[in-house]
Design an enzyme around this catalytic site. Structure first.
Site, PDB file in Angstrom:
ATOM      1  CG  ASP A 153      -2.876   3.263   6.707  1.00 38.94           C
ATOM      2  OD1 ASP A 153      -3.013   2.800   5.712  1.00 38.94           O
ATOM      3  OD2 ASP A 153      -3.538   4.252   6.813  1.00 38.94           O
ATOM      4  CG  ASN A 155      -1.782   1.275   1.403  1.00 38.72           C
ATOM      5  OD1 ASN A 155      -2.368   1.584   0.250  1.00 38.72           O
ATOM      6  ND2 ASN A 155      -1.897   1.955   2.306  1.00 38.72           N
ATOM      7  CG  HIS A 197      -0.826   6.145   4.490  1.00 38.47           C
ATOM      8  ND1 HIS A 197      -2.221   6.210   4.445  1.00 38.47           N
ATOM      9  CD2 HIS A 197      -0.619   7.144   5.421  1.00 38.47           C
ATOM     10  CE1 HIS A 197      -2.839   6.959   5.353  1.00 38.47           C
ATOM     11  NE2 HIS A 197      -1.898   7.586   5.959  1.00 38.47           N
TER      12      HIS A 197
HETATM   13  C1  GAR Z   1      -2.806   8.943  -2.837  1.00 39.55           C
HETATM   14  O1  GAR Z   1      -2.184  10.309  -2.384  1.00 39.55           O
HETATM   15  C2  GAR Z   1      -2.630   7.810  -1.936  1.00 39.55           C
HETATM   16  O2  GAR Z   1      -1.425   7.943  -1.215  1.00 39.55           O
HETATM   17  C3  GAR Z   1      -3.956   8.157  -1.216  1.00 39.55           C
HETATM   18  O3  GAR Z   1      -4.701   8.321  -2.086  1.00 39.55           O
HETATM   19  C4  GAR Z   1      -3.979   9.085  -3.238  1.00 39.55           C
HETATM   20  C5  GAR Z   1      -4.493   8.377  -4.474  1.00 39.55           C
HETATM   21  O4  GAR Z   1      -4.139   9.152  -5.602  1.00 39.55           O
HETATM   22  N1  GAR Z   1      -4.066   6.772  -0.569  1.00 39.55           N
HETATM   23  C6  GAR Z   1      -4.660   6.789   0.757  1.00 39.55           C
HETATM   24  O5  GAR Z   1      -4.976   7.856   1.281  1.00 39.55           O
HETATM   25  C7  GAR Z   1      -4.959   5.319   1.359  1.00 39.55           C
HETATM   26  N2  GAR Z   1      -5.320   5.291   2.867  1.00 39.55           N
HETATM   27  P1  GAR Z   1      -4.418   8.466  -6.841  1.00 39.55           P
HETATM   28  O6  GAR Z   1      -5.593   7.884  -7.392  1.00 39.55           O
HETATM   29  O7  GAR Z   1      -4.043   9.522  -8.177  1.00 39.55           O
HETATM   30  O8  GAR Z   1      -3.361   7.191  -7.246  1.00 39.55           O
END
Ligand code: GAR
Length: 197
Positions: A150, A112, A114
């Site tokens: 996480d 994952n 984060h």
């Molecule tokens: C990213 O910033 C990722 O780290 C976060 O969502 C965004 C997705 O962007 N993930 C989380 O917050 C998971 N808990 P993307 O769809 O453009 O890759």
């Protein structure tokens, strides 16, 4: 080192819920000779996820499951992953918490990304909370997924400085652009390879 070709790369599925910019960066990385993985499936819980467009652009199979009945959706996902010989899962902005049962089936094979320097700011609204707490630094983390949200073993992190006039938006943008580099690097790290670029 032996060159990795499409046929001997590790078949990987990417799970998304939204924009899919990390998915795009993973696909681009997977198409390089140096990549140990190929992206063979995209799974989403959101039929409107913008990132699903990359399925058409890069000719990658996709499936959407509502996850409203999580048990049912997960069993369908597991069936598909097995059928397609998927050996690694990359969560990339996937906003559902997957069950222990699912994690058990792919133990040690789910990654994952984060948008914080874990163990700080697990969960949602990471940038908002980091700014509220007047943090000097933030960043992103790639980690293995375990049973606690996480909290799995950290593979790599990238730290960035938070400016005085930083907003949630500007911070999110800065962190996201680092995420795009960090995820491929973390994958190379777990396969004991180095990035050529
Ligand atoms: C990213 O910033 C990722 O780290 C976060 O969502 C965004 C997705 O962007 N993930 C989380 O917050 C998971 N808990 P993307 O769809 O453009 O890759």
């Amino acid at each position: 080192m032996a060159q990795l070709t499409g046929s001997n790369k590790v078949k990987t599925a990417v799970f998304i819920s939204g924009k899919g910019s990390n998915l795009k960066s993973l696909i681009k990385f997977s198409l390089t000779k140096n990549s140990p993985i190929s992206i063979d499936f995209i799974i989403s819980n959101n039929s409107k996820a913008k990132g699903l467009i990359y399925s058409n652009i890069f000719k990658i199979k996709k499936k959407v499951f509502s996850f409203k009945d999580q048990k049912l959706s997960e069993s369908k996902v597991l069936y598909i992953l097995k059928k397609n010989n998927i050996k690694l899962i990359c969560l990339a902005g996937f906003m559902k918490i997957i069950s222990k049962n699912f994690i058990r089936k792919f133990k040690g094979k789910i990654l994952n990304i984060h948008p914080s320097l874990l163990p700080k700011y697990k969960g949602l609204n990471t940038h908002k909370r980091a700014l509220k707490n007047k943090e000097k630094y933030s960043g992103c983390t790639v980690h293995f997924v375990n049973f606690k949200l996480d909290s799995g073993k950290i593979i790599l992190q990238k730290k960035i400085k938070i400016k005085k006039n930083e907003t949630e938006n500007s911070l999110a943008k800065k962190v996201l652009s680092q995420e795009h580099k960090l995820y491929p690097k973390a994958i190379l790290k777990i396969f004991n390879l180095q990035r050529k670029s």
